[in-house]
Write an enzyme that holds these catalytic residues in place. Structure first.
Site, mmCIF file in Angstrom:
data_model
loop_
_atom_site.group_PDB
_atom_site.id
_atom_site.type_symbol
_atom_site.label_atom_id
_atom_site.label_comp_id
_atom_site.label_asym_id
_atom_site.label_seq_id
_atom_site.Cartn_x
_atom_site.Cartn_y
_atom_site.Cartn_z
ATOM 1 N N LYS A 122 0.845 -1.194 0.000
ATOM 2 C CA LYS A 122 0.000 0.000 0.000
ATOM 3 C C LYS A 122 0.884 1.249 0.000
ATOM 4 O O LYS A 122 1.894 1.302 0.695
ATOM 5 C CB LYS A 122 -0.885 -0.013 1.248
ATOM 6 C CG LYS A 122 -2.284 0.498 1.013
ATOM 7 C CD LYS A 122 -3.162 0.190 2.199
ATOM 8 C CE LYS A 122 -4.588 0.627 1.924
ATOM 9 N NZ LYS A 122 -5.477 0.324 3.054
ATOM 10 N N HIS A 154 1.326 -3.307 7.738
ATOM 11 C CA HIS A 154 0.458 -2.247 8.267
ATOM 12 C C HIS A 154 1.301 -1.074 8.741
ATOM 13 O O HIS A 154 2.301 -1.262 9.430
ATOM 14 C CB HIS A 154 -0.380 -2.760 9.440
ATOM 15 C CG HIS A 154 -1.487 -3.675 9.035
ATOM 16 N ND1 HIS A 154 -2.062 -4.580 9.894
ATOM 17 C CD2 HIS A 154 -2.148 -3.823 7.847
ATOM 18 C CE1 HIS A 154 -3.019 -5.252 9.259
ATOM 19 N NE2 HIS A 154 -3.070 -4.807 8.017
ATOM 20 N N HIS A 192 -9.058 -10.886 -0.102
ATOM 21 C CA HIS A 192 -8.730 -10.121 1.109
ATOM 22 C C HIS A 192 -9.082 -10.910 2.363
ATOM 23 O O HIS A 192 -8.409 -10.799 3.398
ATOM 24 C CB HIS A 192 -9.463 -8.779 1.113
ATOM 25 C CG HIS A 192 -8.874 -7.795 2.082
ATOM 26 N ND1 HIS A 192 -7.625 -7.231 1.900
ATOM 27 C CD2 HIS A 192 -9.348 -7.291 3.255
ATOM 28 C CE1 HIS A 192 -7.353 -6.422 2.909
ATOM 29 N NE2 HIS A 192 -8.372 -6.440 3.746
#
Length: 318
Positions: A190, A290, A263
């Protein structure tokens, strides 16, 4: 339903370029803003003229004068439309609210084309915290055992990586063979951030088998996909939609919840690591990529068996 978002207003195009080049948002994030805001504008134009079918509404000519005439009530009407006509849940609605607020903030603070930021007062639907949907250990094994067919080695390798490494769908599709070194591979996570994924024995074993199978089609692979790990039946890098279809096929074949997506397999990997691998929350954060540990906290949910065990250990239990 996939929205048609090729012909967008220049103001939206400028905003998306700002997000990509200045704010450093990933292409996936920017595309999400693009589809959400395009739908918002399409709804507003359709609201003005309902004689045109919604799918044929053209938003390309939307300019700053149009935007200045948008009211807060129009925004809430759009949220109602999302729920009533699009069956959007609170999470999907909240994402679109965030896109609208970000766009208006850009118009107001960055390029100063509007005198008032009415979106600042737009409330977002409340999102209740829920435990992530995941497969049990037995269900995970059933899913792996359901894989068969012409693309057996490829599909088994993809599902194995999902269930063992907890990678995102975009990360899996973007894997290059040149990024695999011994028991590690580098993925783009991400925010276009590089992340190292460690491969266990199960991953290494099936990866080796798949790479041998992949060699037989190497000469057929299109030039810009030569380094891609996972190849589609059209001999190019496999895309996210294709992987979603493949996963759904095996999920249904294994008799599992048809709503399980790639996911959810990421959720499964994280849950199994936490439950059976004695992985601490900080390590799990690194494994999943994360940015904030608070995101990882959702995987620390306690299963029913542990709750039963805790109650049974009460000293008053006789």
């Amino acid at each position: 339903m996939k929205e048609e978002v090729d012909n967008i207003p220049y103001l939206l195009d400028d905003f998306l370029n700002y997000l990509l080049s200045i704010k450093g948002k990933s292409k996936n994030t920017v595309y999400g803003y693009k589809t959400d805001l395009a739908l918002f504008f399409k709804y507003l134009k359709f609201r003005q003229n309902r004689n045109i079918p919604f799918e044929e509404v053209n938003i390309q000519n939307i300019d700053i004068d149009f935007i200045k005439n948008i009211k807060l009530s129009d925004m809430y009407s759009f949220i109602g439309f999302l729920e009533q006509k699009r069956n959007n849940g609170n999470y999907a609605k909240a994402r679109k609210v965030a896109a609208i607020k970000s766009f208006y903030k850009y118009l107001y603070k960055k390029i100063k084309l509007i005198d008032e930021n009415i979106a600042e007062n737009l409330e977002s639907p409340k999102i209740s915290k829920r435990n992530p949907m995941y497969l049990s250990l037995d269900e995970s094994k059933n899913l792996l055992n359901s894989i068969e067919g012409k693309f057996y080695e490829r599909d088994l390798c993809m599902v194995t990586l999902f269930l063992n490494c907890g990678m995102r769908l975009s990360e899996l599709c973007g894997i290059n063979i040149s990024n695999i070194k011994d028991d590690t591979l580098t993925v783009i996570g991400k925010g276009d951030k590089e992340r190292t994924v460690y491969l266990n024995n199960s991953c290494l074993k099936i990866l080796s088998i798949y790479l041998q199978k992949r060699k037989s089609i190497q000469t057929k692979i299109v030039e810009d996909s030569k380094d891609a790990l996972f190849i589609s039946k059209n001999y190019c890098r496999i895309d996210k939609r294709n992987v979603e279809r493949i996963i759904k096929k095996y999920v249904i074949k294994a008799g599992l919840n048809s709503k399980l997506s790639p996911h959810k397999l990421r959720h499964t990997a994280a849950t199994l690591m936490y439950k059976y691998g004695d992985v601490d929350i900080r390590s799990l954060q690194q494994i999943l990529g994360h940015e904030n540990v608070s995101t990882t906290q959702i995987y620390t949910h306690v299963d029913d068996e542990k709750l039963r065990e805790a109650v049974s250990l009460n000293p008053l239990n006789i």
